[in-house]
Design a protein around this motif. Structure first.
Motif, PDB file in Angstrom:
ATOM      1  N   GLN A 148       0.814  -4.733   4.251  1.00  0.00           N
ATOM      2  CA  GLN A 148       1.369  -4.449   5.573  1.00  0.00           C
ATOM      3  C   GLN A 148       0.601  -3.347   6.291  1.00  0.00           C
ATOM      4  OE1 GLN A 148       2.548  -3.224   2.786  1.00  0.00           O
ATOM      5  NE2 GLN A 148       2.897  -1.051   3.216  1.00  0.00           N
ATOM      6  N   GLY A 149      -0.220  -2.638   5.577  1.00  0.00           N
ATOM      7  CA  GLY A 149      -1.021  -1.566   6.173  1.00  0.00           C
ATOM      8  C   GLY A 149      -0.347  -0.218   6.038  1.00  0.00           C
ATOM      9  N   ILE A 150      -1.169   0.822   5.987  1.00  0.00           N
ATOM     10  CA  ILE A 150      -0.657   2.180   5.880  1.00  0.00           C
ATOM     11  C   ILE A 150      -1.518   3.106   6.733  1.00  0.00           C
ATOM     12  CG2 ILE A 150      -2.001   2.789   3.815  1.00  0.00           C
ATOM     13  CD1 ILE A 150       0.651   4.207   2.878  1.00  0.00           C
ATOM     14  N   GLN A 151      -0.859   4.028   7.420  1.00  0.00           N
ATOM     15  CA  GLN A 151      -1.559   4.907   8.358  1.00  0.00           C
ATOM     16  C   GLN A 151      -2.250   6.051   7.630  1.00  0.00           C
ATOM     17  OE1 GLN A 151      -1.771   4.643  11.900  1.00  0.00           O
ATOM     18  NE2 GLN A 151      -3.285   6.286  11.637  1.00  0.00           N
ATOM     19  N   VAL A 152      -3.499   6.291   8.001  1.00  0.00           N
ATOM     20  CA  VAL A 152      -4.244   7.478   7.586  1.00  0.00           C
ATOM     21  C   VAL A 152      -4.705   8.182   8.854  1.00  0.00           C
ATOM     22  CG1 VAL A 152      -6.329   8.337   6.471  1.00  0.00           C
ATOM     23  CG2 VAL A 152      -4.985   6.516   5.386  1.00  0.00           C
ATOM     24  N   THR A 153      -4.350   9.446   8.980  1.00  0.00           N
ATOM     25  CA  THR A 153      -4.725  10.235  10.142  1.00  0.00           C
ATOM     26  C   THR A 153      -5.477  11.476   9.679  1.00  0.00           C
ATOM     27  OG1 THR A 153      -2.769   9.479  11.357  1.00  0.00           O
ATOM     28  CG2 THR A 153      -3.900  11.432  12.204  1.00  0.00           C
ATOM     29  N   VAL A 154      -6.661  11.676  10.242  1.00  0.00           N
ATOM     30  CA  VAL A 154      -7.485  12.823   9.880  1.00  0.00           C
ATOM     31  C   VAL A 154      -7.643  13.705  11.119  1.00  0.00           C
ATOM     32  CG1 VAL A 154      -9.669  13.604   8.911  1.00  0.00           C
ATOM     33  CG2 VAL A 154      -8.709  11.389   8.218  1.00  0.00           C
ATOM     34  N   SER A 155      -7.184  14.938  10.999  1.00  0.00           N
ATOM     35  CA  SER A 155      -7.256  15.863  12.131  1.00  0.00           C
ATOM     36  C   SER A 155      -8.513  16.715  12.031  1.00  0.00           C
ATOM     37  CB  SER A 155      -6.022  16.749  12.153  1.00  0.00           C
ATOM     38  OG  SER A 155      -5.966  17.541  10.984  1.00  0.00           O
ATOM     39  N   SER A 156      -9.023  17.099  13.190  1.00  0.00           N
ATOM     40  CA  SER A 156     -10.264  17.902  13.227  1.00  0.00           C
ATOM     41  C   SER A 156      -9.976  19.391  13.136  1.00  0.00           C
ATOM     42  CB  SER A 156     -11.029  17.592  14.501  1.00  0.00           C
ATOM     43  OG  SER A 156     -10.217  17.857  15.624  1.00  0.00           O
ATOM     44  N   GLU A 190       0.823  -1.201   0.000  1.00  0.00           N
ATOM     45  CA  GLU A 190       0.000   0.000   0.000  1.00  0.00           C
ATOM     46  C   GLU A 190       0.865   1.262   0.000  1.00  0.00           C
ATOM     47  OE1 GLU A 190      -2.171  -2.918   2.925  1.00  0.00           O
ATOM     48  OE2 GLU A 190      -0.114  -2.226   2.579  1.00  0.00           O
ATOM     49  N   SER A 191       0.293   2.335  -0.528  1.00  0.00           N
ATOM     50  CA  SER A 191       0.948   3.648  -0.478  1.00  0.00           C
ATOM     51  C   SER A 191      -0.119   4.727  -0.521  1.00  0.00           C
ATOM     52  CB  SER A 191       1.920   3.818  -1.653  1.00  0.00           C
ATOM     53  OG  SER A 191       1.232   3.769  -2.885  1.00  0.00           O
ATOM     54  N   GLY A 192       0.288   5.972  -0.196  1.00  0.00           N
ATOM     55  CA  GLY A 192      -0.619   7.098  -0.320  1.00  0.00           C
ATOM     56  C   GLY A 192      -1.232   7.591   0.970  1.00  0.00           C
ATOM     57  N   GLY A 193      -0.918   6.964   2.082  1.00  0.00           N
ATOM     58  CA  GLY A 193      -1.480   7.415   3.342  1.00  0.00           C
ATOM     59  C   GLY A 193      -0.819   8.687   3.830  1.00  0.00           C
ATOM     60  N   GLY A 194      -1.243   9.141   5.004  1.00  0.00           N
ATOM     61  CA  GLY A 194      -0.645  10.334   5.579  1.00  0.00           C
ATOM     62  C   GLY A 194      -1.609  11.076   6.463  1.00  0.00           C
ATOM     63  N   LEU A 195      -1.294  12.356   6.677  1.00  0.00           N
ATOM     64  CA  LEU A 195      -2.091  13.219   7.549  1.00  0.00           C
ATOM     65  C   LEU A 195      -2.909  14.176   6.694  1.00  0.00           C
ATOM     66  CD1 LEU A 195      -2.743  14.401  10.377  1.00  0.00           C
ATOM     67  CD2 LEU A 195      -0.718  15.855  10.094  1.00  0.00           C
ATOM     68  N   MET A 196      -4.198  14.297   7.033  1.00  0.00           N
ATOM     69  CA  MET A 196      -5.081  15.167   6.274  1.00  0.00           C
ATOM     70  C   MET A 196      -6.064  15.820   7.239  1.00  0.00           C
ATOM     71  SD  MET A 196      -6.155  16.565   3.543  1.00  0.00           S
ATOM     72  CE  MET A 196      -5.002  15.749   2.431  1.00  0.00           C
ATOM     73  N   GLN A 197      -6.458  17.040   6.930  1.00  0.00           N
ATOM     74  CA  GLN A 197      -7.477  17.710   7.735  1.00  0.00           C
ATOM     75  C   GLN A 197      -8.867  17.186   7.379  1.00  0.00           C
ATOM     76  OE1 GLN A 197      -6.901  21.956   7.106  1.00  0.00           O
ATOM     77  NE2 GLN A 197      -5.766  22.093   9.025  1.00  0.00           N
ATOM     78  N   ALA A 198      -9.756  17.271   8.323  1.00  0.00           N
ATOM     79  CA  ALA A 198     -11.141  16.856   8.080  1.00  0.00           C
ATOM     80  C   ALA A 198     -11.702  17.614   6.882  1.00  0.00           C
ATOM     81  CB  ALA A 198     -11.990  17.114   9.307  1.00  0.00           C
ATOM     82  N   GLY A 199     -12.425  16.868   6.044  1.00  0.00           N
ATOM     83  CA  GLY A 199     -12.987  17.437   4.830  1.00  0.00           C
ATOM     84  C   GLY A 199     -12.110  17.264   3.612  1.00  0.00           C
ATOM     85  N   GLY A 200     -10.878  16.872   3.826  1.00  0.00           N
ATOM     86  CA  GLY A 200      -9.940  16.689   2.724  1.00  0.00           C
ATOM     87  C   GLY A 200     -10.067  15.330   2.064  1.00  0.00           C
ATOM     88  N   SER A 201      -9.161  15.066   1.122  1.00  0.00           N
ATOM     89  CA  SER A 201      -9.178  13.825   0.351  1.00  0.00           C
ATOM     90  C   SER A 201      -7.799  13.181   0.334  1.00  0.00           C
ATOM     91  CB  SER A 201      -9.605  14.110  -1.091  1.00  0.00           C
ATOM     92  OG  SER A 201     -10.915  14.619  -1.149  1.00  0.00           O
ATOM     93  N   LEU A 202      -7.808  11.874   0.227  1.00  0.00           N
ATOM     94  CA  LEU A 202      -6.586  11.088   0.036  1.00  0.00           C
ATOM     95  C   LEU A 202      -6.911   9.944  -0.916  1.00  0.00           C
ATOM     96  CD1 LEU A 202      -5.029  10.602   3.613  1.00  0.00           C
ATOM     97  CD2 LEU A 202      -3.992  11.840   1.698  1.00  0.00           C
TER      98      LEU A 202
END
Length: 122
Positions: A114-122, A6-18
């Motif tokens: 292996q999994g990839i982290q996605v974090t969405v901040s408020s 997998e690829s493309g994960g990361g940190l994004m603000q609420a309302g955003g896209s990944l």
């Protein structure tokens, strides 16, 4: 044997896209049903989306329906998860999976990334 990365994960603000991508090894990718699952800390791994071998049939749980889209490119051995209107509750490790059944059940899938982290901040 299928290996998934997998690829493309990361940190994004609420309302955003990944957009997540999952590349599969091997020449039989088009024979597999593909899915995405996710797991937040302290919770069970849950189903997010599934797609049949042709790419014409997809299935989502209510929690992501209308916001997430699964697709695949058999020529590139790749499955995608487009995630729009992200919410903090979408924060999790996202896993790509391949199996021989079109299913939302975790045990129906034989191969996992292996999994990839996605974090969405408020």
């Amino acid at each position: 044997q299928v290996q998934l990365v997998e690829s493309g994960g990361g940190l994004m603000q609420a309302g955003g896209s990944l957009r997540l991508s999952c590349v599969a090894s091997g020449r039989t990718f088009s024979r597999y049903y593909m899915a995405w699952f996710r797991q937040a800390p302290g919770t069970e791994r849950e189903f997010v989306a599934a797609i049949d071998w042709s790419g014409f049939s997809t299935y989502y749980p209510d929690s992501v329906k209308g916001r997430f889209t699964i697709s695949r490119d058999n020529a590139k051995n790749t499955v995608y998860l487009q995630m729009n209107s992200l919410k903090p509750e979408d924060t999790a490790v996202y896993y790509c999976a391949a199996g021989s059944r079109y299913s939302y059940i975790r045990s129906d899938y034989d191969y996992w990334g292996q999994g990839i982290q996605v974090t969405v901040s408020s």
